[in-house]
Design an enzyme around this catalytic site. Structure first.
Site, mmCIF file in Angstrom:
data_model
loop_
_atom_site.group_PDB
_atom_site.id
_atom_site.type_symbol
_atom_site.label_atom_id
_atom_site.label_comp_id
_atom_site.label_asym_id
_atom_site.label_seq_id
_atom_site.Cartn_x
_atom_site.Cartn_y
_atom_site.Cartn_z
ATOM 1 N N SER A 142 9.401 -2.211 3.125
ATOM 2 C CA SER A 142 9.357 -3.504 2.439
ATOM 3 C C SER A 142 10.704 -4.185 2.583
ATOM 4 O O SER A 142 11.738 -3.521 2.765
ATOM 5 C CB SER A 142 9.051 -3.307 0.950
ATOM 6 O OG SER A 142 9.259 -4.506 0.218
ATOM 7 N N TYR A 155 10.170 0.598 -7.273
ATOM 8 C CA TYR A 155 9.446 0.265 -6.039
ATOM 9 C C TYR A 155 10.430 0.154 -4.871
ATOM 10 O O TYR A 155 10.211 0.733 -3.802
ATOM 11 C CB TYR A 155 8.682 -1.040 -6.219
ATOM 12 C CG TYR A 155 8.137 -1.597 -4.919
ATOM 13 C CD1 TYR A 155 6.995 -1.061 -4.341
ATOM 14 C CD2 TYR A 155 8.765 -2.655 -4.279
ATOM 15 C CE1 TYR A 155 6.497 -1.557 -3.142
ATOM 16 C CE2 TYR A 155 8.274 -3.165 -3.084
ATOM 17 C CZ TYR A 155 7.146 -2.612 -2.511
ATOM 18 O OH TYR A 155 6.659 -3.107 -1.326
#
Length: 265
Positions: A142, A155
């Site tokens: 990500s 995350y």
């Protein structure tokens, strides 16, 4: 690695980028073993494949269940006779909350799915990939793996772990038939928030959103040229450059855009 005639495993293939990757792989002449926690999502992918669905095998599976993951390569080989590629795409986000406001169960679930799920899948399939004339491993991290996002600390940490794992694997696998690509998506129109059980608020200032079909094409083009890494989306490319120039400025920029989300909590 040219994808025509290859067998590729895709996790998180019941929706979003994973589904788009599976469909694009079929269009490019590959066969695909689609993996997802939700069988209904896999059935939807199968339906969308239409006349190409004969090249699919469906594998409902929790990637954090190590014994079941360890049994998956044999099931894929039984369905397709071989396995040439693995795309670790499955992942979840956390609620938009500060670290101390998160429950322990949430912290552990994010790390189990995003990091350990990727690790289990990689360790299960890598021996098969090493036995092929050519093979490819893709890990989807990500933009949050290299630029910190307030309210997504765990995350981001899980995806940063995936990023470094992938880069280390690229180095370790030099001199073998296995090529490795790291994918770093920015904002994308997927169902990740819904499937994570998280409300998806919007950042202030507007963020360009990439469609999963376009992201799949960009990513698979990168696989076919054996790219080391690929940035998916204008925001990912811009923040990658900005963070290289000034990590502090980039962090402050993201903090200002996201601060209202934490203030709400």
């Amino acid at each position: 690695m040219r994808l025509a005639g290859k067998v590729v495993v895709v996790t998180g293939a019941g929706s979003g980028l994973g589904q788009a990757l599976a469909l694009e792989l079929l269009k490019r002449g590959a066969r695909v073993a689609v993996v997802d926690l939700r069988e209904e999502g896999l059935r939807e992918t199968q339906a969308k494949a239409g006349g190409l669905a004969g090249g699919l095998s469906l594998h409902p599976l929790d990637i954090t269940d190590r014994p079941k993951v360890q049994a998956l390569p044999e099931a894929v080989e039984k369905a397709h006779g071989q396995v040439d590629g693995l795309i670790n795409n499955a992942g979840i986000i956390q609620p938009f909350k500060r670290l101390l406001d998160l429950e322990e169960a949430v912290l552990e679930r994010v790390m189990r799915v995003n990091f350990f799920g990727t690790l289990y899948m990689t360790r299960a399939f890598l021996p098969r990939l090493l036995g092929r004339p050519e093979a490819h491993l893709v890990n989807v991290a990500s933009m949050g793996a290299f630029v910190p996002v307030p309210g997504q600390a765990v995350y981001g940490a899980s995806k940063a772990a995936v990023k470094l794992l992938t880069e280390a694997l690229w180095a370790e696998l030099q001199g073998t038939p296995v090529r490795v690509t790291l994918a770093l998506p920015g904002a994308m129109r997927t169902g990740i928030a819904e499937h994570s059980g998280v409300e998806a608020p919007r950042a202030e200032g507007g963020v360009p959103v990439l469609e999963p079909e376009e992201a799949a094409r960009i990513l698979l083009d990168a696989v076919e040229r054996d790219a080391f890494r690929v940035l998916l989306g204008k925001d990912a490319r811009a923040m990658d450059l900005l963070y290289r120039l000034s990590p502090l400025y980039a962090t402050r920029l993201i903090q200002r855009r996201m601060a209202h989300l934490l203030a709400r909590g």
